[in-house]
Scaffold this motif. Structure first.
Motif, PDB file in Angstrom:
ATOM      1  N   ASP A   1       0.826  -1.194   0.000  1.00  0.00           N
ATOM      2  CA  ASP A   1       0.000   0.000   0.000  1.00  0.00           C
ATOM      3  C   ASP A   1       0.870   1.257   0.000  1.00  0.00           C
ATOM      4  N   TRP A   2       1.409   1.659  -1.141  1.00  0.00           N
ATOM      5  CA  TRP A   2       2.365   2.759  -1.171  1.00  0.00           C
ATOM      6  C   TRP A   2       1.939   3.927  -2.050  1.00  0.00           C
ATOM      7  N   ILE A   3       0.852   3.778  -2.809  1.00  0.00           N
ATOM      8  CA  ILE A   3       0.449   4.840  -3.732  1.00  0.00           C
ATOM      9  C   ILE A   3      -1.067   4.966  -3.758  1.00  0.00           C
ATOM     10  N   ARG A   4      -1.538   6.174  -3.983  1.00  0.00           N
ATOM     11  CA  ARG A   4      -2.964   6.458  -4.119  1.00  0.00           C
ATOM     12  C   ARG A   4      -3.169   7.260  -5.395  1.00  0.00           C
ATOM     13  N   GLY A   5      -4.426   7.415  -5.773  1.00  0.00           N
ATOM     14  CA  GLY A   5      -4.797   8.312  -6.849  1.00  0.00           C
ATOM     15  C   GLY A   5      -5.472   9.530  -6.256  1.00  0.00           C
ATOM     16  N   ILE A   6      -5.321  10.656  -6.929  1.00  0.00           N
ATOM     17  CA  ILE A   6      -6.014  11.880  -6.543  1.00  0.00           C
ATOM     18  C   ILE A   6      -6.628  12.462  -7.823  1.00  0.00           C
TER      19      ILE A   6
ATOM     20  N   TRP B   1      -3.513  10.582   4.235  1.00  0.00           N
ATOM     21  CA  TRP B   1      -2.545   9.907   3.364  1.00  0.00           C
ATOM     22  C   TRP B   1      -1.325  10.791   3.121  1.00  0.00           C
ATOM     23  N   ARG B   2      -0.143  10.196   3.207  1.00  0.00           N
ATOM     24  CA  ARG B   2       1.107  10.838   2.811  1.00  0.00           C
ATOM     25  C   ARG B   2       1.846   9.841   1.939  1.00  0.00           C
ATOM     26  N   GLY B   3       2.435  10.329   0.894  1.00  0.00           N
ATOM     27  CA  GLY B   3       3.189   9.455   0.000  1.00  0.00           C
ATOM     28  C   GLY B   3       2.865   9.771  -1.449  1.00  0.00           C
ATOM     29  N   TRP B   4       3.181   8.838  -2.314  1.00  0.00           N
ATOM     30  CA  TRP B   4       3.020   9.033  -3.744  1.00  0.00           C
ATOM     31  C   TRP B   4       1.565   8.972  -4.164  1.00  0.00           C
ATOM     32  N   VAL B   5       1.225   9.810  -5.144  1.00  0.00           N
ATOM     33  CA  VAL B   5      -0.123   9.815  -5.715  1.00  0.00           C
ATOM     34  C   VAL B   5      -0.021   9.871  -7.239  1.00  0.00           C
ATOM     35  N   LEU B   6      -0.938   9.167  -7.889  1.00  0.00           N
ATOM     36  CA  LEU B   6      -1.145   9.356  -9.323  1.00  0.00           C
ATOM     37  C   LEU B   6      -2.035  10.572  -9.462  1.00  0.00           C
ATOM     38  N   LEU B   7      -1.656  11.506 -10.282  1.00  0.00           N
ATOM     39  CA  LEU B   7      -2.433  12.725 -10.508  1.00  0.00           C
ATOM     40  C   LEU B   7      -3.388  12.474 -11.660  1.00  0.00           C
ATOM     41  N   HIS B   8      -4.684  12.400 -11.341  1.00  0.00           N
ATOM     42  CA  HIS B   8      -5.732  12.099 -12.312  1.00  0.00           C
ATOM     43  C   HIS B   8      -6.518  13.371 -12.631  1.00  0.00           C
ATOM     44  N   ALA B   9      -6.607  13.703 -13.911  1.00  0.00           N
ATOM     45  CA  ALA B   9      -7.414  14.845 -14.362  1.00  0.00           C
ATOM     46  C   ALA B   9      -8.848  14.356 -14.541  1.00  0.00           C
ATOM     47  N   GLY B  10      -9.768  14.944 -13.785  1.00  0.00           N
ATOM     48  CA  GLY B  10     -11.173  14.550 -13.857  1.00  0.00           C
ATOM     49  C   GLY B  10     -11.793  14.823 -15.218  1.00  0.00           C
TER      50      GLY B  10
ATOM     51  N   PRO C   1      -5.311   2.910  -6.774  1.00  0.00           N
ATOM     52  CA  PRO C   1      -5.249   2.526  -8.187  1.00  0.00           C
ATOM     53  C   PRO C   1      -4.953   1.037  -8.347  1.00  0.00           C
ATOM     54  N   THR C   2      -5.359   0.498  -9.487  1.00  0.00           N
ATOM     55  CA  THR C   2      -5.047  -0.900  -9.781  1.00  0.00           C
ATOM     56  C   THR C   2      -3.550  -1.032 -10.080  1.00  0.00           C
ATOM     57  N   PRO C   3      -2.983  -2.198  -9.833  1.00  0.00           N
ATOM     58  CA  PRO C   3      -1.566  -2.401 -10.177  1.00  0.00           C
ATOM     59  C   PRO C   3      -1.288  -2.126 -11.660  1.00  0.00           C
ATOM     60  N   ASP C   4      -2.230  -2.482 -12.533  1.00  0.00           N
ATOM     61  CA  ASP C   4      -2.051  -2.245 -13.963  1.00  0.00           C
ATOM     62  C   ASP C   4      -1.972  -0.746 -14.273  1.00  0.00           C
ATOM     63  N   LEU C   5      -2.816   0.049 -13.636  1.00  0.00           N
ATOM     64  CA  LEU C   5      -2.787   1.495 -13.854  1.00  0.00           C
ATOM     65  C   LEU C   5      -1.463   2.084 -13.368  1.00  0.00           C
ATOM     66  N   VAL C   6      -1.010   1.665 -12.205  1.00  0.00           N
ATOM     67  CA  VAL C   6       0.277   2.132 -11.677  1.00  0.00           C
ATOM     68  C   VAL C   6       1.390   1.774 -12.654  1.00  0.00           C
ATOM     69  N   GLU C   7       1.388   0.541 -13.141  1.00  0.00           N
ATOM     70  CA  GLU C   7       2.417   0.088 -14.084  1.00  0.00           C
ATOM     71  C   GLU C   7       2.386   0.917 -15.367  1.00  0.00           C
ATOM     72  N   GLN C   8       1.194   1.148 -15.934  1.00  0.00           N
ATOM     73  CA  GLN C   8       1.081   1.924 -17.173  1.00  0.00           C
ATOM     74  C   GLN C   8       1.610   3.349 -16.997  1.00  0.00           C
TER      75      GLN C   8
END
Length: 147
Positions: free
Chosen positions: A10-15, A40-49, A130-137
């Motif tokens: 559990d090391w990354i989230r989406g925002i 939450w503190r740590g890495w985030v995927l930055l998602h544009a709504g 996020p899904t592992p696949d999304l993180v990987e992509q």
């Protein structure tokens, strides 16, 4: 496959951030304003709504200067960042940055990296896993990324 093995667990989230604010973050905007604090503190995927930006917001001078000549991608992960703090400015004090809204909780983002190619994705309110696949992509586009 990623050039660097990604950590397990559990090391990354989406925002999810509405446009034009998501693109502003890629160009240096911090903090991101929220109505509630985030633990939450740590890495985030930055998602544009997916929502269209309000025309009046696009004309605000700070926003207009920041997004000039930039595409406002929507419905996709467009970058990664490290969330390092969440605070409110003390009552009566000036905002911590020109981007800070009075009374809002300020998510302080560092180490922002833009993805060369947006990764289509659905976002959510609040921090999301996020899904592992999304993180990987997303992270395979950043060969020097070190979590």
């Amino acid at each position: 496959m990623s050039a660097v093995p990604l950590p397990e667990g559990d090391w990354i989230r989406g925002i999810t951030v509405r446009q034009p604010w998501a693109t502003c973050i890629l160009a240096g905007k911090s903090p991101e304003n929220r109505p509630r604090p985030w633990s939450w503190r740590g890495w985030v995927l930055l998602h544009a709504g997916k929502a269209k930006p309000e025309p009046a917001v696009l004309r605000e001078p700070l926003v207009a200067r920041t997004i000039r000549n930039r595409e406002l991608t929507s419905g996709a992960v467009i970058g990664v960042a490290r969330l390092v703090d969440c605070h409110q400015d003390p009552d009566g004090s000036p905002p911590c940055t020109p981007w800070a809204q009075p009374g809002a909780w300020h998510l302080v983002l560092r180490d922002v990296q833009e993805l060369p190619l947006p990764v289509p994705a659905d976002g959510q309110l609040g921090p999301w896993k996020p899904t592992p696949d999304l993180v990987e992509q997303a992270l395979q586009q950043l060969p020097g990324f070190r979590p």
